[in-house]
Design a protein around this motif. Sequence first.
Motif, short mmCIF file in Angstrom:
data_model
loop_
_atom_site.label_atom_id
_atom_site.label_comp_id
_atom_site.label_asym_id
_atom_site.label_seq_id
_atom_site.Cartn_x
_atom_site.Cartn_y
_atom_site.Cartn_z
N LEU A 164 83.49 2.79 34.17
CA LEU A 164 83.81 3.18 35.55
C LEU A 164 84.17 4.64 35.66
O LEU A 164 83.96 5.26 36.71
CB LEU A 164 84.97 2.33 36.08
CG LEU A 164 84.78 0.81 36.08
CD1 LEU A 164 86.04 0.14 36.62
CD2 LEU A 164 83.57 0.43 36.91
N TYR A 229 90.13 -3.30 41.57
CA TYR A 229 90.21 -2.20 42.55
C TYR A 229 89.34 -1.02 42.12
O TYR A 229 88.64 -0.42 42.93
CB TYR A 229 91.67 -1.77 42.69
CG TYR A 229 91.89 -0.59 43.62
CD1 TYR A 229 91.72 -0.74 44.99
CD2 TYR A 229 92.28 0.65 43.11
CE1 TYR A 229 91.93 0.34 45.85
CE2 TYR A 229 92.49 1.72 43.97
CZ TYR A 229 92.31 1.57 45.33
OH TYR A 229 92.52 2.63 46.17
N GLU A 230 89.38 -0.70 40.83
CA GLU A 230 88.58 0.41 40.32
C GLU A 230 87.09 0.11 40.45
O GLU A 230 86.30 0.99 40.80
CB GLU A 230 88.94 0.69 38.86
CG GLU A 230 90.31 1.31 38.65
CD GLU A 230 91.45 0.29 38.75
OE1 GLU A 230 91.16 -0.90 38.92
OE2 GLU A 230 92.62 0.71 38.64
N GLY A 233 85.99 0.57 44.07
CA GLY A 233 85.74 1.98 44.40
C GLY A 233 84.46 2.48 43.77
O GLY A 233 83.69 3.22 44.40
N TRP A 234 84.21 2.09 42.53
CA TRP A 234 83.00 2.51 41.80
C TRP A 234 81.74 2.02 42.53
O TRP A 234 80.75 2.73 42.64
CB TRP A 234 83.07 1.95 40.39
CG TRP A 234 81.97 2.35 39.46
CD1 TRP A 234 81.87 3.48 38.73
CD2 TRP A 234 80.82 1.55 39.13
NE1 TRP A 234 80.73 3.47 37.96
CE2 TRP A 234 80.06 2.29 38.20
CE3 TRP A 234 80.35 0.30 39.54
CZ2 TRP A 234 78.87 1.81 37.66
CZ3 TRP A 234 79.17 -0.17 39.00
CH2 TRP A 234 78.44 0.58 38.08
N ASP A 306 87.64 9.94 41.13
CA ASP A 306 88.84 9.40 41.77
C ASP A 306 88.47 8.18 42.62
O ASP A 306 87.57 8.25 43.46
CB ASP A 306 89.49 10.48 42.65
CG ASP A 306 90.76 9.98 43.31
OD1 ASP A 306 91.78 9.84 42.61
OD2 ASP A 306 90.70 9.70 44.52
N THR A 307 89.16 7.07 42.39
CA THR A 307 88.82 5.83 43.08
C THR A 307 88.99 5.95 44.59
O THR A 307 88.12 5.49 45.36
CB THR A 307 89.69 4.67 42.56
OG1 THR A 307 89.43 4.48 41.16
CG2 THR A 307 89.39 3.37 43.31
N ARG A 310 86.18 7.90 46.03
CA ARG A 310 84.97 7.07 46.04
C ARG A 310 84.96 6.13 47.25
O ARG A 310 83.94 5.96 47.91
CB ARG A 310 84.88 6.27 44.74
CG ARG A 310 84.50 7.09 43.51
CD ARG A 310 84.60 6.24 42.25
NE ARG A 310 84.02 6.95 41.10
CZ ARG A 310 84.03 6.48 39.85
NH1 ARG A 310 84.59 5.31 39.60
NH2 ARG A 310 83.48 7.18 38.88
#
Length: 334
Positions: A164, A229-230, A233-234, A306-307, A310
């Motif tokens: 990620l 969560y990451e 965002g990715w 940065d999530t 993103r």
Amino acid sequence: MSEQPHLRSTRFRAEREADWQRLENLVALAEQSGIRSLTLVEAQSLAGLYRKAATGLSVARDISLDRSLRDYLESLVARAFLAVYAPRENVSGVVVRFFVSSGPRAMRECALSVAMAFFALFLGAILAYLLYLEDTAWFYTFIPGDLAGNRTPDASTETLRSTLFDGDISMAGQLGAFAAYLFSHNTRVALFAFALGVFACVPSFILTMYNGLILGAFFGLFAERGLGYELFGWLSIHGVTELSAIAIAAGGGFQMGRAVLFPGVLSRKDALRASARPAAKLAVIAALMLFVAGLLEGFARQLVQDTELRLLIGWGIGALWLAWFTLGGRRSSS
């Protein structure tokens, strides 16, 4: 007696030639600069002179005037018909009209079909997520090995995190080729979803749902490791546009499939023909969105680490698409 047809043609031409010349001039102007270049008076004159010329052609055929006069009138009437009833529009005009009005109106016309496609996508994602939480072996059922790479239930959490947030952004020269590959691949998926919808919607529903299964299995894997969560965002930075494009293409297929299943008062052939025009516009919109998604996936997703950023980019662009679909063309259609 042998001169009578010639004299008749001469008199016939003399009585109407001024109108024909005026019509020819107006047609030439419309052909050169477009029908919109004519003033209101000129446009009204064009329509009236066309009808008079068409009537004259009918008379010329009935009374057997000479062939050269009939050929001239047939050519003039055909050109005038195209100028009056089939005005030409240059490519730039078609493109502008698509973005300003016809594209978003087609989206609104096909809203139910697009909603069906999003339902299939989310249904697959939810089903795969729940099945993965029940048994991680479902991951290998839904996701081919070459697609999963090192993102499998056997990978460590740090390995998953590294997929990620890849800190190596020195390969910018290769990102353009990667974006082109993604555009080509995703376009094929969208085209299949679009084309197969005509077969009673079923193949497109299955294909769209399968894309959701892949998404749900991946999310289950990362969420289990505390990286949901990451991953969100990715995926968001390109997935909001990319997955919407696939759903919109499938929606175009559903629109045609619904016409086959439920033609209403029309024959199935006529219903399919009527649905094909807005459906084709959805395919164009999907291709445009996939192009943008390819750029986002090939460039922005790797360059932005940065999530929150993103999420902002992905859903911000999604909001722009939604605004275009919901607001575009409303003024011109009112």
